[in-house]
Design a protein around this motif. Structure first.
Motif, PDB file in Angstrom:
ATOM      1  N   GLN A  13       0.832  -1.206   0.000  1.00 39.79           N
ATOM      2  CA  GLN A  13       0.000   0.000   0.000  1.00 39.79           C
ATOM      3  C   GLN A  13       0.868   1.259   0.000  1.00 39.79           C
ATOM      4  OE1 GLN A  13      -2.237  -1.741   3.406  1.00 39.79           O
ATOM      5  NE2 GLN A  13      -3.957  -0.601   2.502  1.00 39.79           N
ATOM      6  N   ILE A  14       1.948   1.221   0.766  1.00 38.34           N
ATOM      7  CA  ILE A  14       2.864   2.367   0.802  1.00 38.34           C
ATOM      8  C   ILE A  14       3.519   2.543  -0.557  1.00 38.34           C
ATOM      9  CG2 ILE A  14       5.004   3.265   1.811  1.00 38.34           C
ATOM     10  CD1 ILE A  14       4.121   1.875   4.450  1.00 38.34           C
ATOM     11  N   LYS A  15       3.997   1.455  -1.156  1.00 36.53           N
ATOM     12  CA  LYS A  15       4.635   1.532  -2.473  1.00 36.53           C
ATOM     13  C   LYS A  15       3.668   2.049  -3.524  1.00 36.53           C
ATOM     14  CE  LYS A  15       7.925  -2.132  -1.469  1.00 36.53           C
ATOM     15  NZ  LYS A  15       8.338  -3.510  -1.763  1.00 36.53           N
ATOM     16  N   GLU A  16       2.430   1.629  -3.456  1.00 36.05           N
ATOM     17  CA  GLU A  16       1.415   2.095  -4.404  1.00 36.05           C
ATOM     18  C   GLU A  16       1.164   3.594  -4.234  1.00 36.05           C
ATOM     19  OE1 GLU A  16      -3.318   1.386  -5.045  1.00 36.05           O
ATOM     20  OE2 GLU A  16      -2.081  -0.396  -4.788  1.00 36.05           O
ATOM     21  N   ALA A  17       1.086   4.044  -2.993  1.00 41.00           N
ATOM     22  CA  ALA A  17       0.871   5.472  -2.740  1.00 41.00           C
ATOM     23  C   ALA A  17       2.047   6.295  -3.268  1.00 41.00           C
ATOM     24  CB  ALA A  17       0.676   5.709  -1.238  1.00 41.00           C
ATOM     25  N   VAL A  18       3.264   5.790  -3.083  1.00 42.81           N
ATOM     26  CA  VAL A  18       4.450   6.488  -3.599  1.00 42.81           C
ATOM     27  C   VAL A  18       4.411   6.509  -5.126  1.00 42.81           C
ATOM     28  CG1 VAL A  18       6.972   6.457  -3.734  1.00 42.81           C
ATOM     29  CG2 VAL A  18       5.840   5.982  -1.550  1.00 42.81           C
ATOM     30  N   ALA A  19       4.053   5.407  -5.739  1.00 45.52           N
ATOM     31  CA  ALA A  19       3.950   5.348  -7.198  1.00 45.52           C
ATOM     32  C   ALA A  19       2.898   6.329  -7.721  1.00 45.52           C
ATOM     33  CB  ALA A  19       3.626   3.930  -7.645  1.00 45.52           C
ATOM     34  N   ASN A  20       1.915   6.632  -6.879  1.00 43.82           N
ATOM     35  CA  ASN A  20       0.865   7.579  -7.268  1.00 43.82           C
ATOM     36  C   ASN A  20       1.203   9.015  -6.906  1.00 43.82           C
ATOM     37  OD1 ASN A  20      -0.868   5.704  -8.481  1.00 43.82           O
ATOM     38  ND2 ASN A  20      -1.709   5.114  -6.506  1.00 43.82           N
ATOM     39  N   ARG A  26       4.713  12.627   5.711  1.00 41.05           N
ATOM     40  CA  ARG A  26       3.484  13.384   6.021  1.00 41.05           C
ATOM     41  C   ARG A  26       2.371  13.060   5.021  1.00 41.05           C
ATOM     42  NH1 ARG A  26       4.297  19.295   7.502  1.00 41.05           N
ATOM     43  NH2 ARG A  26       4.299  18.402   9.568  1.00 41.05           N
ATOM     44  N   GLY A  27       2.728  12.945   3.752  1.00 45.13           N
ATOM     45  CA  GLY A  27       1.733  12.587   2.741  1.00 45.13           C
ATOM     46  C   GLY A  27       1.189  11.193   2.966  1.00 45.13           C
ATOM     47  N   LEU A  28       2.069  10.250   3.319  1.00 47.21           N
ATOM     48  CA  LEU A  28       1.617   8.889   3.628  1.00 47.21           C
ATOM     49  C   LEU A  28       0.739   8.886   4.862  1.00 47.21           C
ATOM     50  CD1 LEU A  28       4.929   6.957   2.941  1.00 47.21           C
ATOM     51  CD2 LEU A  28       2.824   6.844   1.584  1.00 47.21           C
ATOM     52  N   LEU A  49       9.482   4.110   2.113  1.00 44.68           N
ATOM     53  CA  LEU A  49       9.361   5.311   1.288  1.00 44.68           C
ATOM     54  C   LEU A  49      10.668   5.590   0.553  1.00 44.68           C
ATOM     55  CD1 LEU A  49       7.973   7.967   0.374  1.00 44.68           C
ATOM     56  CD2 LEU A  49       8.790   8.969   2.514  1.00 44.68           C
ATOM     57  N   GLU A  50      11.779   5.617   1.280  1.00 40.06           N
ATOM     58  CA  GLU A  50      13.078   5.920   0.666  1.00 40.06           C
ATOM     59  C   GLU A  50      13.472   4.874  -0.368  1.00 40.06           C
ATOM     60  OE1 GLU A  50      15.695   6.365   3.997  1.00 40.06           O
ATOM     61  OE2 GLU A  50      14.768   8.257   4.609  1.00 40.06           O
ATOM     62  N   GLN A  51      13.278   3.599  -0.053  1.00 36.20           N
ATOM     63  CA  GLN A  51      13.617   2.534  -0.998  1.00 36.20           C
ATOM     64  C   GLN A  51      12.782   2.641  -2.263  1.00 36.20           C
ATOM     65  OE1 GLN A  51      12.983  -0.987   1.363  1.00 36.20           O
ATOM     66  NE2 GLN A  51      15.068  -0.976   2.183  1.00 36.20           N
ATOM     67  N   THR A  52      11.502   2.931  -2.105  1.00 29.99           N
ATOM     68  CA  THR A  52      10.613   3.026  -3.263  1.00 29.99           C
ATOM     69  C   THR A  52      10.970   4.230  -4.122  1.00 29.99           C
ATOM     70  OG1 THR A  52       8.877   1.975  -1.946  1.00 29.99           O
ATOM     71  CG2 THR A  52       8.196   3.062  -3.992  1.00 29.99           C
ATOM     72  N   LEU A  53      11.264   5.361  -3.488  1.00 24.95           N
ATOM     73  CA  LEU A  53      11.673   6.544  -4.253  1.00 24.95           C
ATOM     74  C   LEU A  53      12.964   6.293  -5.015  1.00 24.95           C
ATOM     75  CD1 LEU A  53      10.836   9.392  -1.716  1.00 24.95           C
ATOM     76  CD2 LEU A  53       9.673   8.923  -3.892  1.00 24.95           C
ATOM     77  N   MET A  54      13.896   5.574  -4.404  1.00 29.77           N
ATOM     78  CA  MET A  54      15.152   5.245  -5.090  1.00 29.77           C
ATOM     79  C   MET A  54      14.908   4.320  -6.274  1.00 29.77           C
ATOM     80  SD  MET A  54      17.804   4.899  -1.909  1.00 29.77           S
ATOM     81  CE  MET A  54      19.197   4.511  -2.956  1.00 29.77           C
TER      82      MET A  54
END
Length: 65
Positions: A13-20, A26-28, A49-54
């Motif tokens: 769910q976190i990875k999906e939110a980052v992808a979106n 704070r956004g999460l 969050l950091e891993q997904t952004l990378m």
């Protein structure tokens, strides 16, 4: 894997939110309510969050090089 037990939020769910487009804790927090209750999940939320952004940035970096 469950990241936030208080709100039953998993890493997908976190990875999906980052992808979106969400790119901050704070956004999460606003989107998924992670960290709203006890806060014990916040270090794990930051790591995902950091891993997904990378991972998102890596393909862009390869295209530029």
């Amino acid at each position: 894997m469950i990241i936030c037990h208080c709100h039953a939020v998993n890493d997908r769910q976190i990875k999906e939110a980052v992808a979106n487009g969400i790119d901050t804790v704070r956004g999460l927090n606003r989107e998924l309510q992670v960290g709203n209750t006890c806060g014990q999940c916040l270090p794990h939320v930051r790591r995902v969050l950091e891993q997904t952004l990378m991972q998102i940035a890596e393909p862009s970096a390869k295209k530029v090089a």
